[in-house]
Scaffold this motif. Structure first.
Motif, PDB file in Angstrom:
ATOM      1  N   LYS A 171     -25.354   1.589  18.407  1.00 16.75           N
ATOM      2  CA  LYS A 171     -26.754   1.417  17.995  1.00 16.75           C
ATOM      3  C   LYS A 171     -26.887   1.218  16.485  1.00 16.75           C
ATOM      4  N   ASN A 172     -25.818   0.715  15.850  1.00 21.24           N
ATOM      5  CA  ASN A 172     -25.860   0.595  14.389  1.00 21.24           C
ATOM      6  C   ASN A 172     -25.963  -0.850  13.885  1.00 21.24           C
ATOM      7  N   ALA A 173     -26.483  -1.736  14.731  1.00 26.33           N
ATOM      8  CA  ALA A 173     -26.698  -3.131  14.336  1.00 26.33           C
ATOM      9  C   ALA A 173     -28.148  -3.501  14.651  1.00 26.33           C
ATOM     10  N   PRO A 174     -28.703  -4.461  13.939  1.00 31.34           N
ATOM     11  CA  PRO A 174     -30.104  -4.821  14.169  1.00 31.34           C
ATOM     12  C   PRO A 174     -30.423  -5.202  15.615  1.00 31.34           C
ATOM     13  N   ASP A 175     -29.472  -5.829  16.284  1.00 36.02           N
ATOM     14  CA  ASP A 175     -29.739  -6.261  17.664  1.00 36.02           C
ATOM     15  C   ASP A 175     -29.433  -5.190  18.709  1.00 36.02           C
ATOM     16  N   THR A 176     -28.960  -4.017  18.271  1.00 34.01           N
ATOM     17  CA  THR A 176     -28.692  -2.928  19.218  1.00 34.01           C
ATOM     18  C   THR A 176     -29.452  -1.656  18.865  1.00 34.01           C
ATOM     19  N   ASN A 177     -30.070  -1.609  17.712  1.00 30.22           N
ATOM     20  CA  ASN A 177     -30.799  -0.414  17.301  1.00 30.22           C
ATOM     21  C   ASN A 177     -32.217  -0.475  17.875  1.00 30.22           C
ATOM     22  N   PRO A 178     -32.589   0.489  18.710  1.00 27.55           N
ATOM     23  CA  PRO A 178     -33.897   0.413  19.380  1.00 27.55           C
ATOM     24  C   PRO A 178     -35.080   0.409  18.415  1.00 27.55           C
ATOM     25  N   TYR A 179     -34.960   1.088  17.288  1.00 25.73           N
ATOM     26  CA  TYR A 179     -36.070   1.124  16.339  1.00 25.73           C
ATOM     27  C   TYR A 179     -36.270  -0.206  15.633  1.00 25.73           C
ATOM     28  N   VAL A 180     -35.178  -0.875  15.303  1.00 29.27           N
ATOM     29  CA  VAL A 180     -35.272  -2.184  14.649  1.00 29.27           C
ATOM     30  C   VAL A 180     -35.782  -3.221  15.644  1.00 29.27           C
ATOM     31  N   ILE A 181     -35.284  -3.162  16.863  1.00 28.23           N
ATOM     32  CA  ILE A 181     -35.753  -4.087  17.909  1.00 28.23           C
ATOM     33  C   ILE A 181     -37.258  -3.921  18.109  1.00 28.23           C
ATOM     34  N   LYS A 182     -37.703  -2.673  18.255  1.00 25.91           N
ATOM     35  CA  LYS A 182     -39.131  -2.371  18.453  1.00 25.91           C
ATOM     36  C   LYS A 182     -39.950  -2.828  17.238  1.00 25.91           C
ATOM     37  N   PHE A 183     -39.440  -2.576  16.043  1.00 28.68           N
ATOM     38  CA  PHE A 183     -40.126  -2.962  14.808  1.00 28.68           C
ATOM     39  C   PHE A 183     -40.418  -4.457  14.785  1.00 28.68           C
ATOM     40  N   PHE A 184     -39.411  -5.267  15.089  1.00 27.36           N
ATOM     41  CA  PHE A 184     -39.606  -6.711  15.013  1.00 27.36           C
ATOM     42  C   PHE A 184     -40.391  -7.281  16.188  1.00 27.36           C
ATOM     43  N   LYS A 185     -40.569  -6.498  17.231  1.00 25.73           N
ATOM     44  CA  LYS A 185     -41.466  -6.913  18.316  1.00 25.73           C
ATOM     45  C   LYS A 185     -42.924  -6.660  17.950  1.00 25.73           C
ATOM     46  N   THR A 186     -43.157  -5.763  16.989  1.00 26.33           N
ATOM     47  CA  THR A 186     -44.535  -5.399  16.642  1.00 26.33           C
ATOM     48  C   THR A 186     -45.062  -6.122  15.409  1.00 26.33           C
ATOM     49  N   ILE A 187     -44.195  -6.816  14.685  1.00 27.75           N
ATOM     50  CA  ILE A 187     -44.665  -7.551  13.509  1.00 27.75           C
ATOM     51  C   ILE A 187     -44.237  -9.010  13.600  1.00 27.75           C
ATOM     52  N   ASP A 188     -44.935  -9.846  12.863  1.00 33.11           N
ATOM     53  CA  ASP A 188     -44.649 -11.276  12.831  1.00 33.11           C
ATOM     54  C   ASP A 188     -44.013 -11.602  11.485  1.00 33.11           C
TER      55      ASP A 188
END
Length: 175
Positions: free
Chosen positions: A97-114
């Protein structure tokens, strides 16, 4: 080529600030001009910088609302320059979970912003139960228990991979 670089950060317990300072020092050694701003203190023009870096920590599963508001308010300007984003969270202590495409918080973050920064990474943070207020300590212990992490109230563990921070600094230097 000397660049003008801004690093805007939101830090709850100080680790994101420590990472931001480390990146700033590294970039200054490469002869770049670096301005460091805590979120809420930046009142300049994003377009005055060649590179705009944003760092944010996680608390209770979300990045600081002020970072999200800044990105949403400054999106047009951010899209006109090279940008980078880094997230600091304890979930990133796990290799899976230490990469942008596997970290749930980063994934969620980029789903909520443009916003699509030029470069994105994630760093593991620091666990320091003695530093947390009572409620935060209890909540973080519970989250760590659920995720099979350390729950000893005296635990102080720096999970940040400083080599990874240095490599990110080198990537920023090349933008």
């Amino acid at each position: 080529m000397t660049k003008k670089i801004a690093i805007l950060y939101a830090s709850v317990d100080g680790q994101t600030l420590k990472i931001s300072n480390t990146l700033g020092s590294q970039l200054q050694k490469s002869h770049h001009s670096v301005d460091l701003f805590p979120v809420g203190a930046f009142d300049g023009d994003v377009k005055a910088y060649d590179l705009f870096v944003i760092g944010a920590s996680i608390r209770y599963g979300v990045h600081d609302k002020r970072i999200i508001d800044f990105i949403n308010t400054q999106k047009t300007q951010l899209d006109s320059v090279k940008t980078a984003f880094f997230s600091v969270n304890l979930v990133a202590r796990k290799p899976e979970k230490n990469a942008p495409d596997t970290n749930p918080y980063v994934i969620k973050f980029f789903k909520t912003i443009d916003w699509n920064p030029t470069l994105v990474t994630v760093f593991a943070g620091k666990l320091d139960y003695k530093k947390y207020p009572f409620f935060d300590r209890i909540m973080i212990q519970f989250i760590m228990w659920m995720t099979k992490g350390p729950t000893n109230k005296n635990a102080e563990i720096e999970y940040t991979d400083w080599k990874k921070v240095e490599e990110f600094g080198e990537q920023l230097n090349g933008l």
